[in-house]
Motif scaffolding. Sequence first.
Motif, mmCIF file in Angstrom:
data_model
loop_
_atom_site.group_PDB
_atom_site.id
_atom_site.type_symbol
_atom_site.label_atom_id
_atom_site.label_comp_id
_atom_site.label_asym_id
_atom_site.label_seq_id
_atom_site.Cartn_x
_atom_site.Cartn_y
_atom_site.Cartn_z
ATOM 1 N N GLY A 23 0.872 -1.252 -0.145
ATOM 2 C CA GLY A 23 -0.179 0.052 0.098
ATOM 3 C C GLY A 23 0.953 1.152 -0.144
ATOM 4 O O GLY A 23 1.956 0.993 -0.463
ATOM 5 N N GLY A 24 0.152 2.446 0.641
ATOM 6 C CA GLY A 24 1.031 3.610 0.651
ATOM 7 C C GLY A 24 0.309 4.214 -0.793
ATOM 8 O O GLY A 24 0.531 3.535 -1.806
ATOM 9 N N ALA A 25 -0.449 5.482 -0.614
ATOM 10 C CA ALA A 25 -1.195 5.910 -1.811
ATOM 11 C C ALA A 25 -0.372 6.107 -3.100
ATOM 12 O O ALA A 25 -0.421 5.465 -4.156
ATOM 13 N N ALA A 26 1.188 6.771 -2.817
ATOM 14 C CA ALA A 26 1.714 7.076 -3.956
ATOM 15 C C ALA A 26 2.493 6.135 -4.716
ATOM 16 O O ALA A 26 2.770 5.895 -5.772
ATOM 17 N N SER A 69 -12.169 2.342 4.941
ATOM 18 C CA SER A 69 -11.677 3.136 6.091
ATOM 19 C C SER A 69 -10.357 2.861 6.314
ATOM 20 O O SER A 69 -10.007 1.801 6.684
ATOM 21 N N LEU A 70 -9.434 4.003 6.089
ATOM 22 C CA LEU A 70 -7.831 3.772 6.272
ATOM 23 C C LEU A 70 -7.384 4.287 7.529
ATOM 24 O O LEU A 70 -7.664 5.407 7.899
ATOM 25 N N VAL A 71 -6.675 3.617 8.371
ATOM 26 C CA VAL A 71 -6.293 4.189 9.577
ATOM 27 C C VAL A 71 -4.751 3.692 9.818
ATOM 28 O O VAL A 71 -4.177 2.598 9.398
ATOM 29 N N ASP A 115 -0.487 4.176 10.692
ATOM 30 C CA ASP A 115 0.517 4.523 11.531
ATOM 31 C C ASP A 115 1.558 4.556 10.586
ATOM 32 O O ASP A 115 2.294 3.483 10.105
ATOM 33 N N LEU A 116 2.071 5.635 10.503
ATOM 34 C CA LEU A 116 3.124 6.144 9.430
ATOM 35 C C LEU A 116 4.488 5.130 9.750
ATOM 36 O O LEU A 116 5.366 4.987 8.747
ATOM 37 N N GLY A 117 4.811 5.006 11.028
ATOM 38 C CA GLY A 117 6.044 4.446 11.354
ATOM 39 C C GLY A 117 7.363 5.124 10.410
ATOM 40 O O GLY A 117 7.530 6.337 10.725
ATOM 41 N N PRO A 146 -9.363 14.050 2.816
ATOM 42 C CA PRO A 146 -9.832 15.622 3.381
ATOM 43 C C PRO A 146 -9.044 16.015 4.199
ATOM 44 O O PRO A 146 -8.952 17.208 4.589
ATOM 45 N N PHE A 147 -8.428 15.123 5.388
ATOM 46 C CA PHE A 147 -7.462 15.831 6.212
ATOM 47 C C PHE A 147 -6.426 16.586 5.794
ATOM 48 O O PHE A 147 -5.896 17.417 6.717
ATOM 49 N N ILE A 148 -5.959 16.656 4.740
ATOM 50 C CA ILE A 148 -4.912 17.337 4.086
ATOM 51 C C ILE A 148 -5.160 18.964 4.047
ATOM 52 O O ILE A 148 -4.646 19.625 4.849
ATOM 53 N N GLY A 201 -8.577 5.675 -6.362
ATOM 54 C CA GLY A 201 -7.991 6.930 -6.477
ATOM 55 C C GLY A 201 -6.643 6.892 -6.823
ATOM 56 O O GLY A 201 -6.248 7.777 -7.791
ATOM 57 N N ASP A 202 -6.036 6.009 -6.512
ATOM 58 C CA ASP A 202 -4.487 5.896 -6.610
ATOM 59 C C ASP A 202 -4.324 5.369 -8.075
ATOM 60 O O ASP A 202 -3.312 5.695 -8.719
ATOM 61 N N ALA A 203 -5.313 4.359 -8.389
ATOM 62 C CA ALA A 203 -5.149 3.732 -9.704
ATOM 63 C C ALA A 203 -5.672 5.024 -10.831
ATOM 64 O O ALA A 203 -4.814 4.686 -11.877
ATOM 65 N N GLY A 246 -7.496 -4.823 -2.770
ATOM 66 C CA GLY A 246 -6.694 -3.747 -2.407
ATOM 67 C C GLY A 246 -6.317 -2.986 -3.706
ATOM 68 O O GLY A 246 -7.160 -2.844 -4.570
ATOM 69 N N ALA A 247 -5.261 -2.008 -3.567
ATOM 70 C CA ALA A 247 -4.688 -1.259 -4.602
ATOM 71 C C ALA A 247 -3.848 -2.180 -5.521
ATOM 72 O O ALA A 247 -2.576 -1.976 -5.393
ATOM 73 N N SER A 248 -4.470 -2.911 -6.039
ATOM 74 C CA SER A 248 -3.798 -3.974 -6.904
ATOM 75 C C SER A 248 -4.346 -3.775 -8.205
ATOM 76 O O SER A 248 -5.243 -3.227 -8.522
HETATM 77 C C1 26A Z 1 -0.481 9.696 5.891
HETATM 78 N N1 26A Z 1 -1.330 8.920 5.551
HETATM 79 C C2 26A Z 1 -2.484 8.736 6.267
HETATM 80 C C3 26A Z 1 -1.044 7.847 4.600
HETATM 81 C C4 26A Z 1 -2.195 6.880 4.119
HETATM 82 C C5 26A Z 1 -1.865 6.441 2.977
HETATM 83 N N2 26A Z 1 -0.586 6.414 2.037
HETATM 84 C C6 26A Z 1 0.228 7.353 2.582
HETATM 85 N N3 26A Z 1 -0.004 8.286 3.722
HETATM 86 N N4 26A Z 1 -3.166 6.555 4.627
HETATM 87 C C7 26A Z 1 -3.621 5.492 3.670
HETATM 88 N N5 26A Z 1 -2.778 5.439 2.967
HETATM 89 C C8 26A Z 1 -2.959 4.451 1.442
HETATM 90 O O1 26A Z 1 -3.734 4.886 0.984
HETATM 91 C C9 26A Z 1 -4.197 3.698 -0.049
HETATM 92 C C10 26A Z 1 -5.485 3.746 -0.669
HETATM 93 O O2 26A Z 1 -5.498 4.800 -1.432
HETATM 94 C C11 26A Z 1 -3.058 2.989 2.183
HETATM 95 O O3 26A Z 1 -1.897 2.324 2.294
HETATM 96 C C12 26A Z 1 -3.721 2.406 0.990
HETATM 97 O O4 26A Z 1 -3.113 1.549 0.141
#
Ligand code: 26A
Length: 339
Positions: free
Chosen positions: A65-68, A133-135, A137-139, A197-199, A293-295, A329-331
């Motif tokens: 994952g990870g949007a970008a 719903s995405l939650v 933990d950036l680690g 939206p939180f951005i 959206g990423d796709a 998932g985002a595949s």
């Molecule tokens: C900083 N946050 C909250 C995030 C993310 C994120 N990617 C980067 N930063 N929160 C969720 N995602 C990713 O969004 C994808 C779906 O659009 C998820 O890992 C998921 O694959």
Amino acid sequence: MSASPKLVCLGNPLLDIQATVDEAYLAKYSLKENDAILVDASSNEPKMAIFDELLQFPDVKFIAGGAAQNTARGAAYVLGAGKVGYFGSVGQDKFSSKLLAENEAAGVVSYYQEQSKVGTGKCAALITGHNRSLVTDLGAANHFTPDHLDKHWDVVEKAELFYIGGFHLTVSPGAIVKLGKHAQATGKPFVLNLSAPFIPQFFKSALEQVLPYTTYVIGNESEAAAYAEAFGLDCKQDDLASIAKHVLGGSTTRTVIFTHGLEPTVIVSANDVATRPVKALPKDSIVDTNGAGDAFAAGFMAGLTQGKNLDQSVDIGQWLAALSIQEVGASYPAEKLQY
Ligand code: 26A
């Protein structure tokens, strides 16, 4: 030695832990059915329990994952191996090994910054019906620093265009500005996704710092509404064209693209407001909308990289989003389908 990537992306590498949950589970943590939020692992945040609890769910899956990063893999799906590079920060653990392997399999060249003391970031992707719903933990993803770009500046210089996940505004606006300045000085396209939206809501000043460098801004209807609220616009929150005009801010070199679920995509530049219809998928072919959206952004970026025009690039975005919605998932599909 293969050629340097044409498209360079920057974001937060995350491993998605995805499972189907019910409404009661979302309610337990006051989560919305379609949202993306950050949790702070260092506080006593009850939501941190979600990551362990999900492991007990029968359909739990671990997915890159990870949007970008999803966008980078999607663009490589269209463009082929070696054409897309990705910057982000990871830990030294099995999660980052999996992400690296997935990028390699997709043909994405990874330029990971590695953290020895923090684990790779993770995202709980909680699926209810067609919503997610995405939650997060950036680690380690939270520890990206601009100097990592310097280490690979040859890659930046050879790149022809850039894609920035807006989520990275929470991590290193400095790194985004560094790439933005290079893009501006060299006339290369610089694309920012609003991401969530939180951005606009909570990272407005970082967003304002970066917007001047953008040549394309991509978002969806809920990010547009959050933008309108954050900037105090007096238009209706679903008036995507007026919100896009504000994002343009008088720029003659910027284009704003708002997707709107099944409603037509809105495309606004200084002298044009256009829409492009979306082809609806039959409901029973939808697997989940995580990563749609990423796709879209991936197909769009692939189009730009291939020198396609705006309409064609949006069309490739819509096509790739439809393919991704039919996967977990985002595949993207295992077989290579041609646009
Ligand atoms: C900083 N946050 C909250 C995030 C993310 C994120 N990617 C980067 N930063 N929160 C969720 N995602 C990713 O969004 C994808 C779906 O659009 C998820 O890992 C998921 O694959």
